[in-house]
Design an enzyme around this catalytic site. Structure first.
Site, mmCIF file in Angstrom:
data_model
loop_
_atom_site.group_PDB
_atom_site.id
_atom_site.type_symbol
_atom_site.label_atom_id
_atom_site.label_comp_id
_atom_site.label_asym_id
_atom_site.label_seq_id
_atom_site.Cartn_x
_atom_site.Cartn_y
_atom_site.Cartn_z
ATOM 1 N N ASN A 40 0.784 -1.257 0.180
ATOM 2 C CA ASN A 40 -0.114 0.007 0.108
ATOM 3 C C ASN A 40 0.978 1.091 -0.205
ATOM 4 O OD1 ASN A 40 -2.524 -1.481 0.328
ATOM 5 N ND2 ASN A 40 -2.064 -1.856 2.425
ATOM 6 N N SER A 178 -10.756 -1.519 0.313
ATOM 7 C CA SER A 178 -9.265 -1.925 0.139
ATOM 8 C C SER A 178 -9.166 -3.208 -0.578
ATOM 9 C CB SER A 178 -9.074 -2.431 1.815
ATOM 10 O OG SER A 178 -9.895 -3.232 2.287
ATOM 11 N N ASP A 203 -13.966 5.732 6.821
ATOM 12 C CA ASP A 203 -12.558 5.108 6.753
ATOM 13 C C ASP A 203 -11.722 5.586 5.518
ATOM 14 O OD1 ASP A 203 -10.313 4.018 7.021
ATOM 15 O OD2 ASP A 203 -11.109 1.857 7.234
ATOM 16 N N HIS A 206 -7.279 4.392 2.608
ATOM 17 C CA HIS A 206 -6.635 4.090 1.192
ATOM 18 C C HIS A 206 -6.929 5.165 0.426
ATOM 19 C CE1 HIS A 206 -5.497 -0.223 1.520
ATOM 20 N NE2 HIS A 206 -6.828 -0.196 2.311
ATOM 21 N N LYS A 241 0.132 3.434 5.044
ATOM 22 C CA LYS A 241 -0.217 3.026 3.653
ATOM 23 C C LYS A 241 0.506 4.204 2.820
ATOM 24 C CE LYS A 241 -4.387 0.306 4.483
ATOM 25 N NZ LYS A 241 -4.233 0.259 5.928
#
Length: 395
Positions: A40, A178, A203, A206, A241
């Site tokens: 990531n 994700s 969230d 990413h 990430k």
């Protein structure tokens, strides 16, 4: 004579044997020499010499600080540095406050376990991350899942919740998912939450560093990119990430920060991050703010990769993703493993995601495109996939 420990060990061996027979046994594998198409580290900050030097310089400047926090933030772990970093994060993410957690997993568990209470309703997208699921399981709220990115299904469940419940309603989603790399319809989700008086929790794991205001130059996440900061109660930003360091923060109003300090158990009862981690968080955000070249390069490489896929793999099946997470669907655990193994044999770090982690028939290669992947490496990846897919008759 067998001891109780021997009996338990045998039980564990038998459980592992079942996983091994099904081809599902997970193992740790070092792939330092392989070309990275799996991590990531979207912007390459984890391998950035510039960031490393900045962190080393910051540590040298703060050489009098302790090496560890020595306690939770409610005890010895609260420092001037922690307070300053959180104030800087609040400014970066354009919110009233930020509270640092030791990881994104901790942040999601703490947020979802303590915010929705008994008598409340928690509505979660069916594809939220395991950390959000685990946090939801710890909550005493009534929980319902809605179909992935299905606004009609969510609306029906909001209607039911508003009719049957007297408590608060919370909706929990990811901005970039994700395992598929697709994005949530955040504007429409915010509209529905406003309509039914629900609080939206997002969230941004990413999306942090990859999307943001000013055409994505700052990396504050997808919520900021869409101008929705004031309509989302809580955003979880993780730093391990795209930002290449460690830790996470929940961004939101000051009252939310005060609430989490008092009720989020992963915050209250764990030793705080050490000073060098806080300095690394600061340096990573400074670099993202000052230099958008890695982000621009990432989007350039991603566009090139998608063009090569369209040209050379026209019959292949991919998830609906515009993000750096590009998922090649290869139904069947054995087939997905074989294609991944073919790529690994050529020095490419490519990993298969198998059922039951994903639904049966949705097994895949989860490919991550990075700013540091060269055009030659991308060409090599596409060529290997083309050959392997033909050999396994998955096209």
């Amino acid at each position: 004579m067998l001891t109780s420990t021997d009996s338990i060990n045998q039980t564990l061996l038998e459980r592992l044997a079942v996983y091994r027979q099904k081809g599902l046994l997970r193992q740790l594998r070092i792939a330092d020499e392989a070309i990275d198409f799996c991590s990531n580290d979207y912007l390459g900050l984890a391998r950035s010499s510039q960031l490393k030097q900045a962190i080393q310089h910051a540590n040298a400047e703060h050489s009098t600080l302790r090496t560890g926090a020595t306690g939770s933030r409610l005890l010895a772990g609260q420092t001037t540095l922690a307070q300053e970093v959180e104030q800087e994060l609040a400014l970066f993410y354009g919110t009233e406050s930020a509270l640092v957690f030791n990881s994104g997993y901790d942040a999601n568990i703490g947020l979802l376990a303590c915010l929705p209470q008994k008598g409340d309703t928690l509505l979660t997208d069916e594809l939220i991350h395991a950390s959000m699921i685990d946090g939801a399981r710890l909550s005493y709220a009534t929980r319902h899942r809605f179909r992935h990115n299905d606004l009609a299904d969510l609306k029906a469940k909001l209607e039911d919740a508003s009719r049957l419940q007297n408590g608060q309603i919370f909706v929990a989603v990811e901005s970039v998912y994700s395992m598929d790399g697709d994005v949530a319809p955040l504007r429409e989700l915010a509209d529905l939450c406003d309509e039914y008086g629900a609080a939206l929790l997002v969230d941004e794991a990413h999306a942090t560093g990859v999307y943001g205001s000013e055409n994505g130059a700052n990396g504050e996440g997808l919520v900021a990119a869409l101008g929705l900061k004031d309509r989302v109660l809580a955003r979880v930003h993780t730093f391990g990430k795209a930002l290449g360091v460690h830790g996470a923060a929940v961004a939101g109003p000051a009252v939310l920060r005060d609430y989490l300090i008092n009720f989020a158990r992963p915050f209250m009862y764990t030793t705080a991050l050490p000073p060098h981690s806080l300095l690394a968080i600061r340096c990573a955000h400074d670099q993202v703010r000052a230099d958008s070249s890695a982000l621009q390069q990432l989007h350039h490489q991603l566009t090139y990769f998608r063009g090569q896929v369209a040209e050379k793999l026209p019959g292949s099946q991919w998830s609906n993703s515009q993000s750096p997470i590009q998922c090649l669907i290869i139904p069947g655990n054995d087939r997905a493993r074989r294609v991944a193994a073919a790529a690994q044999a050529t020095g490419l770090d490519v990993r298969a995601i198998l059922s039951p982690t994903v639904p049966v028939g949705q097994e895949r290669l989860r490919l991550c495109i990075h700013a540091f992947n060269t055009i030659d490496e991308i060409d090599r990846l596409v060529d290997v996939l083309q050959k392997a897919l033909a050999e396994t008759n998955t096209l």
